[in-house]
Design a protein around this motif. Sequence first.
Motif, PDB file in Angstrom:
ATOM      1  N   LYS A  38       0.812  -1.218   0.000  1.00 28.99           N
ATOM      2  CA  LYS A  38       0.000   0.000   0.000  1.00 28.99           C
ATOM      3  C   LYS A  38       0.849   1.273   0.000  1.00 28.99           C
ATOM      4  N   THR A  39       1.703   1.433   1.009  1.00 30.37           N
ATOM      5  CA  THR A  39       2.518   2.651   1.102  1.00 30.37           C
ATOM      6  C   THR A  39       4.006   2.354   1.117  1.00 30.37           C
ATOM      7  N   TYR A  40       4.396   1.110   0.909  1.00 28.57           N
ATOM      8  CA  TYR A  40       5.814   0.792   0.958  1.00 28.57           C
ATOM      9  C   TYR A  40       6.223  -0.178  -0.146  1.00 28.57           C
ATOM     10  N   ILE A  41       7.528  -0.231  -0.360  1.00 24.21           N
ATOM     11  CA  ILE A  41       8.128  -1.170  -1.297  1.00 24.21           C
ATOM     12  C   ILE A  41       8.865  -2.219  -0.470  1.00 24.21           C
ATOM     13  N   SER A  42       8.594  -3.461  -0.761  1.00 25.41           N
ATOM     14  CA  SER A  42       9.261  -4.574  -0.102  1.00 25.41           C
ATOM     15  C   SER A  42      10.386  -5.057  -1.014  1.00 25.41           C
ATOM     16  N   CYS A  43      11.548  -5.315  -0.444  1.00 22.53           N
ATOM     17  CA  CYS A  43      12.722  -5.757  -1.212  1.00 22.53           C
ATOM     18  C   CYS A  43      13.205  -7.080  -0.626  1.00 22.53           C
ATOM     19  N   LEU A  44      13.077  -8.146  -1.395  1.00 24.08           N
ATOM     20  CA  LEU A  44      13.473  -9.477  -0.961  1.00 24.08           C
ATOM     21  C   LEU A  44      14.772  -9.873  -1.656  1.00 24.08           C
ATOM     22  N   ASN A  45      15.813 -10.168  -0.853  1.00 19.71           N
ATOM     23  CA  ASN A  45      17.068 -10.663  -1.397  1.00 19.71           C
ATOM     24  C   ASN A  45      16.833 -12.126  -1.770  1.00 19.71           C
ATOM     25  N   LEU A  46      16.900 -12.447  -3.044  1.00 20.88           N
ATOM     26  CA  LEU A  46      16.579 -13.786  -3.513  1.00 20.88           C
ATOM     27  C   LEU A  46      17.631 -14.815  -3.133  1.00 20.88           C
ATOM     28  N   LYS A  47      18.833 -14.397  -2.792  1.00 21.10           N
ATOM     29  CA  LYS A  47      19.879 -15.336  -2.381  1.00 21.10           C
ATOM     30  C   LYS A  47      19.815 -15.650  -0.893  1.00 21.10           C
ATOM     31  N   THR A  48      19.568 -14.617  -0.075  1.00 31.60           N
ATOM     32  CA  THR A  48      19.599 -14.809   1.382  1.00 31.60           C
ATOM     33  C   THR A  48      18.214 -14.931   2.012  1.00 31.60           C
ATOM     34  N   GLY A  49      17.175 -14.476   1.302  1.00 30.00           N
ATOM     35  CA  GLY A  49      15.825 -14.489   1.863  1.00 30.00           C
ATOM     36  C   GLY A  49      15.547 -13.307   2.770  1.00 30.00           C
ATOM     37  N   GLU A  50      16.536 -12.423   2.973  1.00 29.67           N
ATOM     38  CA  GLU A  50      16.346 -11.250   3.827  1.00 29.67           C
ATOM     39  C   GLU A  50      15.414 -10.254   3.141  1.00 29.67           C
ATOM     40  N   GLU A  51      14.486  -9.697   3.922  1.00 26.42           N
ATOM     41  CA  GLU A  51      13.529  -8.746   3.367  1.00 26.42           C
ATOM     42  C   GLU A  51      13.674  -7.391   4.040  1.00 26.42           C
ATOM     43  N   THR A  52      13.633  -6.337   3.217  1.00 25.67           N
ATOM     44  CA  THR A  52      13.694  -4.967   3.698  1.00 25.67           C
ATOM     45  C   THR A  52      12.463  -4.244   3.181  1.00 25.67           C
ATOM     46  N   LYS A  53      11.886  -3.385   4.023  1.00 25.30           N
ATOM     47  CA  LYS A  53      10.719  -2.606   3.595  1.00 25.30           C
ATOM     48  C   LYS A  53      11.074  -1.132   3.631  1.00 25.30           C
ATOM     49  N   TYR A  54      10.738  -0.449   2.550  1.00 21.17           N
ATOM     50  CA  TYR A  54      10.955   0.988   2.436  1.00 21.17           C
ATOM     51  C   TYR A  54       9.584   1.661   2.461  1.00 21.17           C
ATOM     52  N   ASP A  55       9.275   2.317   3.584  1.00 21.34           N
ATOM     53  CA  ASP A  55       7.947   2.898   3.757  1.00 21.34           C
ATOM     54  C   ASP A  55       7.926   4.349   3.289  1.00 21.34           C
ATOM     55  N   PHE A  56       6.948   4.680   2.476  1.00 15.45           N
ATOM     56  CA  PHE A  56       6.783   6.015   1.917  1.00 15.45           C
ATOM     57  C   PHE A  56       5.643   6.779   2.592  1.00 15.45           C
ATOM     58  N   LEU A  57       5.075   6.240   3.675  1.00 19.45           N
ATOM     59  CA  LEU A  57       3.902   6.845   4.311  1.00 19.45           C
ATOM     60  C   LEU A  57       4.136   8.298   4.719  1.00 19.45           C
ATOM     61  N   GLU A  58       5.243   8.597   5.403  1.00 20.37           N
ATOM     62  CA  GLU A  58       5.499   9.984   5.828  1.00 20.37           C
ATOM     63  C   GLU A  58       5.597  10.917   4.628  1.00 20.37           C
ATOM     64  N   MET A  59       6.200  10.422   3.546  1.00 16.07           N
ATOM     65  CA  MET A  59       6.310  11.236   2.342  1.00 16.07           C
ATOM     66  C   MET A  59       4.918  11.515   1.781  1.00 16.07           C
TER      67      MET A  59
END
Length: 184
Positions: A38-59
């Motif tokens: 909805k308000t963020y981009i999820s980034c999944l590292n396909l090698k490690t499975g680690e996920e990072t979320k970049y939230d744009f809500l405040e923007m």
Amino acid sequence: MVLQSRMVQEDGTRETLETSNRKIRFCVRGDYLYSAEKTYISCLNLKTGEETKYDFLEMWESAVADHPESLEDNSGSRVIESFVVTETDIWVMGFGTILGRLNLETGELSYCRIWKDKEERNLSYIIQELYTDGKQLYVTCLSKEEEERAWIWEQPAYFARIQTDIIEKNMFGDDMMILEVLVE
């Protein structure tokens, strides 16, 4: 979602990777799977499975501060309508007229509106889709004439490059980026 390699292995099979991603808007860049929530981009590292979320809500809240009901009206739907990932940034588009930018190196989050040029400040654009070649940012868009306060749907769509290195102020004091129309 199941991702399948383009490369066929010696035994005739392809490597597959199951992910928990169930979103419609996504892209793969290098070893990363990006998807729009909805308000963020999820980034999944396909090698490690680690996920990072970049939230744009405040923007988004800052971008629609004069009309907070816009964000509330989207409470059950997506705010990020389109996104692309370039070498250094994640670009998101919301509300048809707001272009958000997250610099992956610095973490800086900013937004702007899109205008055709400095001189023609009464003409803005509604963005339909974002595109990239990995370096440049491109859009398809329709024009909006501020004087008439009406969308000009009869006009053709434009394909344009956004001059991401130039940020100026429009007549309302908002940050703007300039479109370089390539095709009408």
